[in-house]
Scaffold this active site. Structure first.
Site, PDB file in Angstrom:
ATOM      1  N   LYS A  89    -118.484 -48.114  49.024  1.00  0.00           N
ATOM      2  CA  LYS A  89    -118.481 -49.013  48.629  1.00  0.00           C
ATOM      3  C   LYS A  89    -118.923 -50.523  49.987  1.00  0.00           C
ATOM      4  O   LYS A  89    -119.910 -51.555  49.593  1.00  0.00           O
ATOM      5  CB  LYS A  89    -117.339 -49.621  48.771  1.00  0.00           C
ATOM      6  N   THR A 129    -111.965 -57.012  50.142  1.00  0.00           N
ATOM      7  CA  THR A 129    -113.614 -57.187  50.986  1.00  0.00           C
ATOM      8  C   THR A 129    -114.198 -57.182  49.549  1.00  0.00           C
ATOM      9  O   THR A 129    -114.737 -56.294  48.291  1.00  0.00           O
ATOM     10  CB  THR A 129    -113.886 -56.041  51.424  1.00  0.00           C
ATOM     11  N   LYS A 188    -117.420 -59.359  57.937  1.00  0.00           N
ATOM     12  CA  LYS A 188    -116.908 -57.661  57.881  1.00  0.00           C
ATOM     13  C   LYS A 188    -117.891 -56.712  57.240  1.00  0.00           C
ATOM     14  O   LYS A 188    -118.068 -55.300  57.741  1.00  0.00           O
ATOM     15  CB  LYS A 188    -115.399 -57.746  56.077  1.00  0.00           C
TER      16      LYS A 188
END
Length: 290
Positions: free
Chosen positions: A237, A87, A162
């Site tokens: 994050k 990611t 995502k």
């Protein structure tokens, strides 16, 4: 297939192990983590990538992805696929895909949802960006490592999917925790609140499948002392990636921005580091209006 796998941490190791169990030949590299059983350890990332039909990366951030790509692309054969399951920021995903294309290779960015449990069980969801040809080549691997793979469009769109998904998740988890804390102070029993909200307009995955209140709804990290299923650090994050993307795209995301601020406070200034992202509930329980 002959597969290279770079990044054998908590997520990468079980993903690589599942590929081995399915009969693929996997060569791995990680500077600190051991290889799982059946994976052949290479001396470097470039060595793990050399002669492989597909090279899978599972790395911490975009900067590391760019550095690893610069090392492995010269070693990869033309027509091979660089499948990044990290990611990272959208710009890094698109930059690496462009470099792969210029070198005669294919690239797919395919971040995952499902956590370590999903990686171990082979039930991950992949959100993939890349060409139709590249996606078709790695589709059989998605079927081994996960239960669902969605081709979201060209390079970078997997990362876009995502971070948009996890921005929603971060915001809804905060709202769910706030609501439980408010219900407590109003004298509403948690089980009654769950019974109402889980079948009403407040329904969400955060409430129904991953309830932050211990002993309410299906089993979740709340029932295990908030030991991470998905760590608050990782949510932070992803929320920061969402705001980086929003800045680049000139998108107004006030709830996403506020969620990022709250998780930053929780992780970096309070006791949230190392806890599940649903541990926001005990945080709100202790706080008053001020």
């Amino acid at each position: 297939m002959k597969i290279g796998f770079i990044g054998l941490g908590n997520m990468g190791a079980p993903m690589a192990a599942n590929l081995v169990q399915a009969g693929h030949e996997v060569t791995g590299f990680d500077p600190s983590a051991p290889c799982p059983e059946g994976v052949t350890m290479a001396e470097s990332a470039a060595a793990a990538a050399r002669g492989r039909e597909v090279v899978i990366t599972m790395l911490p951030n975009g900067q590391i992805l760019r550095a690893v790509a610069a090392e492995i692309l010269p070693a990869m054969a033309g027509g091979a696929v660089l499948l990044d399951c990290s990611t990272v920021d959208v710009d890094s995903a698109r930059a690496v895909a462009a470099e792969a294309g210029a070198a005669g290779m294919l690239a797919v960015d395919a971040p995952v949802s499902g956590g370590v449990g999903g990686a171990t069980a082979g039930t991950l969801t992949f959100m993939a960006g890349g060409s139709d040809e590249a996606f078709a080549k790695v589709r059989p691997l998605f079927d081994i490592m996960g239960q669902k793979a969605v081709h979201c469009g060209p390079s970078g769109n997997g990362q876009a999917a995502k971070i948009c998904n996890n921005m929603i998740l971060g915001v809804t988890m905060i709202a769910t925790c706030e609501a439980f804390a408010l219900a407590d102070k109003l004298g509403l029993a948690r089980d009654k609140m769950f019974d109402v909200v889980s079948t009403s307009s407040g329904y969400s995955w955060s409430m129904n499948s991953y309830c932050p209140a211990p002993g309410i709804g299906p089993a979740s990290p709340a029932d295990n002392g908030y030991k991470p299923g998905f760590a608050a650090n990782l949510m932070l994050k992803d929320l920061r990636l969402s705001q980086q993307a929003a800045e680049t795209a000139d998108a107004d995301t006030p709830m996403g921005a506020r969620a990022a601020e709250l998780y930053a406070t929780f992780v970096e200034q309070e006791d949230g580091s190392g806890l599940d992202f649903s541990a926001m509930l005990p945080r709100f329980e202790k706080r008053g209006r001020g």
